[in-house]
Write a protein that holds these residues in place. Sequence first.
Motif, PDB file in Angstrom:
ATOM      1  N   UNK A  25      15.281  34.708   5.709  1.00  0.00           N
ATOM      2  CA  UNK A  25      14.627  33.989   5.003  1.00  0.00           C
ATOM      3  C   UNK A  25      15.253  32.570   4.863  1.00  0.00           C
ATOM      4  N   UNK A  26      16.472  32.526   4.509  1.00  0.00           N
ATOM      5  CA  UNK A  26      17.282  31.355   4.395  1.00  0.00           C
ATOM      6  C   UNK A  26      17.405  30.631   5.714  1.00  0.00           C
ATOM      7  N   UNK A  27      17.514  31.242   6.785  1.00  0.00           N
ATOM      8  CA  UNK A  27      17.714  30.596   8.168  1.00  0.00           C
ATOM      9  C   UNK A  27      16.365  29.949   8.552  1.00  0.00           C
ATOM     10  N   UNK A  28      15.353  30.806   8.338  1.00  0.00           N
ATOM     11  CA  UNK A  28      14.071  30.240   8.750  1.00  0.00           C
ATOM     12  C   UNK A  28      13.882  28.992   8.067  1.00  0.00           C
ATOM     13  N   UNK A  29      13.988  28.926   6.712  1.00  0.00           N
ATOM     14  CA  UNK A  29      13.742  27.645   5.954  1.00  0.00           C
ATOM     15  C   UNK A  29      14.405  26.574   6.567  1.00  0.00           C
ATOM     16  N   UNK A  30      15.814  26.870   6.553  1.00  0.00           N
ATOM     17  CA  UNK A  30      16.956  25.851   7.147  1.00  0.00           C
ATOM     18  C   UNK A  30      16.442  25.431   8.571  1.00  0.00           C
ATOM     19  N   UNK A  31      15.915  26.068   9.340  1.00  0.00           N
ATOM     20  CA  UNK A  31      15.788  25.747  10.752  1.00  0.00           C
ATOM     21  C   UNK A  31      14.127  25.402  10.942  1.00  0.00           C
ATOM     22  N   UNK A  32      13.441  25.399  10.010  1.00  0.00           N
ATOM     23  CA  UNK A  32      11.953  24.911  10.065  1.00  0.00           C
ATOM     24  C   UNK A  32      11.438  26.098  11.106  1.00  0.00           C
ATOM     25  N   UNK A  33      11.480  27.113  10.814  1.00  0.00           N
ATOM     26  CA  UNK A  33      10.847  28.355  11.901  1.00  0.00           C
ATOM     27  C   UNK A  33       9.895  29.194  10.818  1.00  0.00           C
ATOM     28  N   UNK A  34       8.802  29.326  11.256  1.00  0.00           N
ATOM     29  CA  UNK A  34       7.734  30.228  10.478  1.00  0.00           C
ATOM     30  C   UNK A  34       7.964  31.684  10.916  1.00  0.00           C
ATOM     31  N   UNK A  35       7.418  32.579  10.106  1.00  0.00           N
ATOM     32  CA  UNK A  35       7.464  34.089  10.576  1.00  0.00           C
ATOM     33  C   UNK A  35       6.475  34.265  11.615  1.00  0.00           C
ATOM     34  N   UNK A  36       5.356  33.702  11.722  1.00  0.00           N
ATOM     35  CA  UNK A  36       4.620  33.807  12.729  1.00  0.00           C
ATOM     36  C   UNK A  36       4.980  33.369  14.193  1.00  0.00           C
ATOM     37  N   UNK A  69       5.372  26.069  22.939  1.00  0.00           N
ATOM     38  CA  UNK A  69       6.294  26.229  23.926  1.00  0.00           C
ATOM     39  C   UNK A  69       7.809  26.323  23.775  1.00  0.00           C
ATOM     40  N   UNK A  70       8.039  26.381  22.529  1.00  0.00           N
ATOM     41  CA  UNK A  70       9.539  25.916  22.173  1.00  0.00           C
ATOM     42  C   UNK A  70      10.212  27.442  22.342  1.00  0.00           C
ATOM     43  N   UNK A  71      11.511  27.233  22.838  1.00  0.00           N
ATOM     44  CA  UNK A  71      12.327  28.606  23.023  1.00  0.00           C
ATOM     45  C   UNK A  71      12.847  29.179  21.816  1.00  0.00           C
TER      46      UNK A  71
END
Length: 110
Positions: A25-36, A69-71
């Motif tokens: 959860x912390x890493x997704x927020x930091x990296x701007x990645x969504x659960x979807x 398209x982002x890896x």
Amino acid sequence: MPSIDISQIQSLVSQRKIVWTEHIAIRLRERGIKRADLIECIENGGIIEQYPDDSPFPSCLIFGRCRAGKPLHIVIGLNPSVACCMITAYRPDLDNWQADFKTRKEGGLK
């Protein structure tokens, strides 16, 4: 220890048998990645590395691409037939990965 098959993970994810750790959860927020994004990448991705000796469950590294398209790389622990545990996710870079984002460069981080 048998290897993890992507279909095991895809099945658990489609059933929403997912454990979301505080770390991810912390890493997704930091990296701007969504659960979807993670779900999408698991649905169309593949396992590129396996870590059978990880504890408490074997884990693997999945490579996939988001709709844009982002890896994306996702590390998942697997408790077969119970749930998959999302450990971390990140966007691979060319400093550590070949252009296919599936092959580590020599000397790249592990």
